[in-house]
Design an enzyme around this catalytic site. Structure first.
Site, mmCIF file in Angstrom:
data_model
loop_
_atom_site.group_PDB
_atom_site.id
_atom_site.type_symbol
_atom_site.label_atom_id
_atom_site.label_comp_id
_atom_site.label_asym_id
_atom_site.label_seq_id
_atom_site.Cartn_x
_atom_site.Cartn_y
_atom_site.Cartn_z
ATOM 1 N N TYR A 104 7.833 -4.341 -32.669
ATOM 2 C CA TYR A 104 6.968 -5.228 -31.907
ATOM 3 C C TYR A 104 5.533 -4.730 -32.021
ATOM 4 O O TYR A 104 5.178 -4.061 -32.974
ATOM 5 C CB TYR A 104 7.483 -5.352 -30.445
ATOM 6 C CG TYR A 104 6.959 -6.629 -29.858
ATOM 7 C CD1 TYR A 104 7.289 -7.850 -30.447
ATOM 8 C CD2 TYR A 104 6.069 -6.631 -28.809
ATOM 9 C CE1 TYR A 104 6.736 -9.031 -29.983
ATOM 10 C CE2 TYR A 104 5.529 -7.812 -28.338
ATOM 11 C CZ TYR A 104 5.867 -9.006 -28.935
ATOM 12 O OH TYR A 104 5.309 -10.174 -28.497
ATOM 13 N N ARG A 157 -1.791 -18.875 -32.312
ATOM 14 C CA ARG A 157 -2.565 -17.768 -31.735
ATOM 15 C C ARG A 157 -1.668 -16.543 -31.669
ATOM 16 O O ARG A 157 -1.197 -16.135 -30.626
ATOM 17 C CB ARG A 157 -3.069 -18.174 -30.344
ATOM 18 C CG ARG A 157 -4.239 -17.388 -29.865
ATOM 19 C CD ARG A 157 -3.993 -16.808 -28.515
ATOM 20 N NE ARG A 157 -2.655 -16.217 -28.429
ATOM 21 C CZ ARG A 157 -2.207 -15.575 -27.373
ATOM 22 N NH1 ARG A 157 -2.928 -15.482 -26.312
ATOM 23 N NH2 ARG A 157 -0.998 -15.031 -27.349
ATOM 24 N N LYS A 175 10.355 -10.464 -30.645
ATOM 25 C CA LYS A 175 10.513 -10.592 -29.202
ATOM 26 C C LYS A 175 12.001 -10.668 -28.827
ATOM 27 O O LYS A 175 12.457 -10.049 -27.870
ATOM 28 C CB LYS A 175 9.800 -11.848 -28.737
ATOM 29 C CG LYS A 175 9.313 -11.719 -27.360
ATOM 30 C CD LYS A 175 7.879 -12.129 -27.203
ATOM 31 C CE LYS A 175 7.330 -11.497 -25.966
ATOM 32 N NZ LYS A 175 5.975 -11.807 -25.671
ATOM 33 N N GLU A 246 5.754 -19.119 -26.994
ATOM 34 C CA GLU A 246 5.130 -17.839 -27.339
ATOM 35 C C GLU A 246 3.973 -18.024 -28.312
ATOM 36 O O GLU A 246 4.120 -18.695 -29.338
ATOM 37 C CB GLU A 246 6.216 -16.956 -27.980
ATOM 38 C CG GLU A 246 5.759 -15.611 -28.436
ATOM 39 C CD GLU A 246 5.505 -14.646 -27.282
ATOM 40 O OE1 GLU A 246 6.044 -14.866 -26.182
ATOM 41 O OE2 GLU A 246 4.761 -13.689 -27.498
ATOM 42 N N ASP A 247 2.860 -17.437 -27.965
ATOM 43 C CA ASP A 247 1.697 -17.422 -28.856
ATOM 44 C C ASP A 247 1.242 -18.808 -29.298
ATOM 45 O O ASP A 247 0.892 -19.018 -30.469
ATOM 46 C CB ASP A 247 1.944 -16.491 -30.054
ATOM 47 C CG ASP A 247 1.798 -15.022 -29.646
ATOM 48 O OD1 ASP A 247 1.476 -14.770 -28.467
ATOM 49 O OD2 ASP A 247 1.989 -14.141 -30.485
ATOM 50 N N ASP A 269 5.567 -16.534 -21.785
ATOM 51 C CA ASP A 269 5.437 -15.102 -21.511
ATOM 52 C C ASP A 269 3.989 -14.630 -21.538
ATOM 53 O O ASP A 269 3.608 -13.737 -20.785
ATOM 54 C CB ASP A 269 6.271 -14.316 -22.522
ATOM 55 C CG ASP A 269 6.243 -12.849 -22.219
ATOM 56 O OD1 ASP A 269 6.573 -12.494 -21.073
ATOM 57 O OD2 ASP A 269 5.848 -12.059 -23.093
ATOM 58 N N ASP A 270 3.176 -15.242 -22.421
ATOM 59 C CA ASP A 270 1.774 -14.805 -22.515
ATOM 60 C C ASP A 270 1.070 -15.014 -21.181
ATOM 61 O O ASP A 270 0.191 -14.241 -20.811
ATOM 62 C CB ASP A 270 1.034 -15.595 -23.604
ATOM 63 C CG ASP A 270 1.741 -15.480 -24.933
ATOM 64 O OD1 ASP A 270 2.000 -14.355 -25.354
ATOM 65 O OD2 ASP A 270 2.072 -16.524 -25.526
ATOM 66 N N ASN A 409 -4.338 -5.894 -26.739
ATOM 67 C CA ASN A 409 -3.565 -5.345 -27.861
ATOM 68 C C ASN A 409 -4.210 -5.782 -29.172
ATOM 69 O O ASN A 409 -4.860 -6.817 -29.211
ATOM 70 C CB ASN A 409 -2.137 -5.899 -27.834
ATOM 71 C CG ASN A 409 -1.353 -5.408 -26.650
ATOM 72 O OD1 ASN A 409 -1.442 -4.256 -26.271
ATOM 73 N ND2 ASN A 409 -0.579 -6.305 -26.056
HETATM 74 P P1 NAD Z 1 -6.903 -15.814 -25.008
HETATM 75 O O1 NAD Z 1 -7.425 -16.106 -26.343
HETATM 76 O O2 NAD Z 1 -6.152 -16.839 -24.260
HETATM 77 O O3 NAD Z 1 -8.120 -15.327 -24.066
HETATM 78 C C1 NAD Z 1 -9.143 -14.461 -24.456
HETATM 79 C C2 NAD Z 1 -10.269 -14.564 -23.448
HETATM 80 O O4 NAD Z 1 -11.216 -13.544 -23.734
HETATM 81 C C3 NAD Z 1 -11.012 -15.892 -23.486
HETATM 82 O O5 NAD Z 1 -11.250 -16.333 -22.176
HETATM 83 C C4 NAD Z 1 -12.361 -15.525 -24.107
HETATM 84 O O6 NAD Z 1 -13.412 -16.323 -23.643
HETATM 85 C C5 NAD Z 1 -12.522 -14.108 -23.633
HETATM 86 N N1 NAD Z 1 -13.459 -13.340 -24.449
HETATM 87 C C6 NAD Z 1 -13.596 -13.313 -25.784
HETATM 88 N N2 NAD Z 1 -14.618 -12.514 -26.127
HETATM 89 C C7 NAD Z 1 -15.106 -12.019 -24.985
HETATM 90 C C8 NAD Z 1 -16.171 -11.133 -24.677
HETATM 91 N N3 NAD Z 1 -16.894 -10.584 -25.643
HETATM 92 N N4 NAD Z 1 -16.412 -10.846 -23.384
HETATM 93 C C9 NAD Z 1 -15.678 -11.392 -22.417
HETATM 94 N N5 NAD Z 1 -14.656 -12.232 -22.637
HETATM 95 C C10 NAD Z 1 -14.384 -12.551 -23.907
HETATM 96 O O7 NAD Z 1 -6.010 -14.539 -25.169
HETATM 97 P P2 NAD Z 1 -4.956 -13.949 -24.110
HETATM 98 O O8 NAD Z 1 -3.587 -14.422 -24.393
HETATM 99 O O9 NAD Z 1 -5.483 -14.135 -22.758
HETATM 100 O O10 NAD Z 1 -4.984 -12.426 -24.526
HETATM 101 C C11 NAD Z 1 -6.166 -11.661 -24.382
HETATM 102 C C12 NAD Z 1 -5.876 -10.220 -24.725
HETATM 103 O O11 NAD Z 1 -4.909 -9.724 -23.823
HETATM 104 C C13 NAD Z 1 -5.319 -10.011 -26.135
HETATM 105 O O12 NAD Z 1 -5.949 -8.911 -26.734
HETATM 106 C C14 NAD Z 1 -3.876 -9.698 -25.907
HETATM 107 O O13 NAD Z 1 -3.405 -8.765 -26.848
HETATM 108 C C15 NAD Z 1 -3.890 -9.074 -24.546
HETATM 109 N N6 NAD Z 1 -2.605 -9.262 -23.883
HETATM 110 C C16 NAD Z 1 -1.939 -8.144 -23.512
HETATM 111 C C17 NAD Z 1 -0.695 -8.263 -22.928
HETATM 112 C C18 NAD Z 1 0.062 -7.043 -22.490
HETATM 113 O O14 NAD Z 1 1.245 -7.091 -22.283
HETATM 114 N N7 NAD Z 1 -0.637 -5.954 -22.299
HETATM 115 C C19 NAD Z 1 -0.124 -9.502 -22.746
HETATM 116 C C20 NAD Z 1 -0.843 -10.647 -23.131
HETATM 117 C C21 NAD Z 1 -2.096 -10.503 -23.703
#
Ligand code: NAD
Length: 552
Positions: A104, A157, A175, A246-247, A269-270, A409
């Protein structure tokens, strides 16, 4: 040599000979005993020495460690999964900390980028826009009838990597491997699906080896109709299956969840899994900070699926503490790529509107921290090093125990590293990250950063829902999952700064989450299954183990 488990029910149409060796669910390779080889037409098809699963596992782990890089390790493990699933799960479960980052995140991301080039054997179902009107035929071709857990992506995505089209298949495959390894959902009941609606990724469109449709993404009504047909046909073909989206990109993820969450057994899940694992981290953090959730103020960097999902669940959790939804939302603030999310902005997507508060615009995250004085900053922006030294130091200036979650991530995208968080706050930060970081020694004390990854949550939630055949997946289940997870954090874990239990305990953790989720299904009237006397014992009884069964 430990005895193989006698099988309670052998399939009546058990394949024999080479067909058996090519069946990944039933194949045991060199572990077939002399008697089984005689009975099942295997004489001559295997080298003569019978191995135990233990010896086979040793061989796999040795070869795995010899591979020159993580992508080669990934390919090696997926090949094993295609040949012998029990052995695959044996080694993954016994070496979960070492192998989870391979099957993963983060390695699976790299595997998806390379998917068309490392493609060997199809796994799961590929349903394309060209299958419109015939999706039932694709589903009927799946060889297993009792499908319970489906993970589906349209590849738009993939992790933080963007549109990877059909090459996103690595995610549902990975997953579902975690559903089995972490929560014991039987592999034959899992089904990875890619909905290939095209891709807007020019590099893939121009790549002759790309495995997906060579066309731009289908959008609008045609897209929605394909999803509707997919959902309807899945429900007919596999009526007991949970569909995990997912994604999907933001613009589809939120509206598909809204459209289907009250119609079918589904979750995203996201949005919801991430929310739950983060809430669990916050509940555990409260044991260090004291007080309740409602005493905190949260500032998110990133207002996408993860950020909004987390805030929504925090608001629901605050409601349990007697705070209205309105007041709860007022405690959650967002900075996105265009600045602070405030109600004077005219560029806000619908999902951000509930969190667009009255405030002047702030030019930087640091200014926002200074003005809003959050107790917790939560990074879900996918933008590395955005929790700067000034930001983190300001958090430590404002709070005795600042909560700093850098959840993006893979590791290279984390808003700050564990070492930075502990050093800049002089060891005061309560830190969690999305991808693993090594322990950090600061001022003579060792801190073990917690990994706030949704792999702690979704396997257990899936197991709970399946166990009682719940008709829906609800927010209360994710809240119950968060509480159950935080309760698995011991005082020793907290002493080390760890707000999640070690991954090595993941099966026990998932069983507890599943039991809590199943209880919610009963309390919300979502199941017709008879109530077991002891829910946790019942859940554990149903969990898959990768031990070989005896065929004689
Ligand atoms: P997404 O694309 O839905 O959201 C990203 C957000 O970040 C958007 O609102 C965007 O406007 C904002 N953004 C982009 N550049 C920015 C900047 N310079 N300053 C401030 N904000 C900014 O993505 P997501 O699904 O919400 O995921 C976001 C991150 O969270 C990813 O890196 C993902 O790997 C991580 N994530 C981690 C887990 C976990 O289990 N730890 C789970 C889900 C997502």
């Amino acid at each position: 040599m430990p005895e193989k488990q006698p099988s309670p029910h052998l399939p009546s149409d058990l394949p024999t000979g080479i067909e058996l060796l090519h069946n990944p669910i039933l194949n045991q390779g060199t572990a077939f005993t002399e008697a089984e080889r005689q009975l099942l037409g295997l004489c001559g098809l295997l080298p003569p020495r019978v191995n135990t699963q233990e010896i086979q596992a040793q061989r796999v782990v040795t070869n795995f460690r010899k591979k020159p890089n993580d992508l080669e390790k990934y390919i090696y493990l997926i090949d094993l999964e295609d040949r012998n699933e029990n052995l695959f799960y044996r080694v993954v479960m016994d070496n979960i900390e070492e192998m989870m980052p391979i099957i993963y995140t983060p390695t699976v991301g790299q595997a998806c980028v390379e998917y068309s080039h490392i493609f060997r054997r199809p796994r799961g179902l590929y349903i394309s826009a060209n299958d419109r009107g015939n999706i039932d035929r694709c589903l009927q071709n799946w060889p297993y009838e009792d499908v319970r857990m489906i993970v589906v992506t349209d590849g738009e995505r993939i992790l933080g990597l963007g549109d990877l089209g059909a090459a996103g298949m690595g995610i549902p495959v990975g997953k579902l491997s975690l559903y089995t390894a972490c929560a014991g959902i039987h592999p034959a009941t899992t089904l990875p699906i890619t909905l290939d609606v095209g891709t807007n990724n020019e590099e893939l469109l121009n790549d002759p080896q790309y495995i997906g449709l060579q066309q731009k993404r289908v959008t609008g009504d045609a897209y929605d109709e394909l999803i509707e047909e997919f959902v309807t046909e899945v429900h007919k073909c596999f009526p007991r299956a949970v569909i995990q989206f997912e994604d999907f990109a933001n613009h589809n993820a939120f509206r598909l969840l809204k459209e289907y969450r009250d119609r079918i057994c589904t979750f995203n899940d996201d949005i919801q899994g991430t929310a739950s694992v983060t809430l669990a981290g916050l509940y555990a953090s409260l044991r260090l900070t004291g007080g309740k959730l409602k005493d905190h103020r949260f500032l998110f960097l990133g207002a996408g699926e993860a950020g909004i999902g987390i805030a929504d669940l925090i608001v629901s959790a605050m409601k349990e503490e007697g705070v209205s939804a309105k007041k709860g939302r007022e405690k959650c603030w967002f900075v996105d790529s265009r600045g602070l999310v405030v109600n004077s902005r005219r560029d806000l997507a619908e999902h951000k509107l509930p969190y667009a508060h009255e405030h002047e615009q702030m030019a930087t995250l640091l200014e926002a921290v200074q003005a809003l004085k959050p107790t917790a900053i939560i990074g879900v922006s996918g933008q590395p090093q955005t929790f700067t030294q000034e930001v983190v130091e300001e958090m430590a200036h404002l709070n005795e125990r600042p909560i700093v979650f850098a959840l993006s991530n893979p590791t290279s995208k984390a808003e700050c590293t564990a070492e930075q968080a502990y050093t800049w706050t002089k060891g005061q930060a309560i830190f969690a990250s999305g991808s693993p970081f090594d322990p950090v020694t600061y001022d003579g004390r060792t801190y073990v950063p917690g990994q706030g990854n949704n792999s702690y949550i979704f396997p257990g939630v899936g197991l709970g829902v399946i166990t009682v055949a719940s008709r829906r997946v609800t927010d209360s289940m994710f809240m119950a999952a968060a509480k159950a997870l935080s309760q698995q954090v011991t005082e020793e874990d907290l002493e080390l700064g760890r707000i999640y239990p070690p991954l090595t305990k993941i099966r026990a953790v998932s069983a507890n989450i599943a039991a809590a989720v199943a209880e919610v299904a009963y309390s919300e009237g979502l199941t017709d299954e008879p109530r077991p006397y002891n829910m946790l014992a019942h859940v554990k009884d149903l969990m898959y183990h990768p031990d070989y069964i005896s065929f004689v």
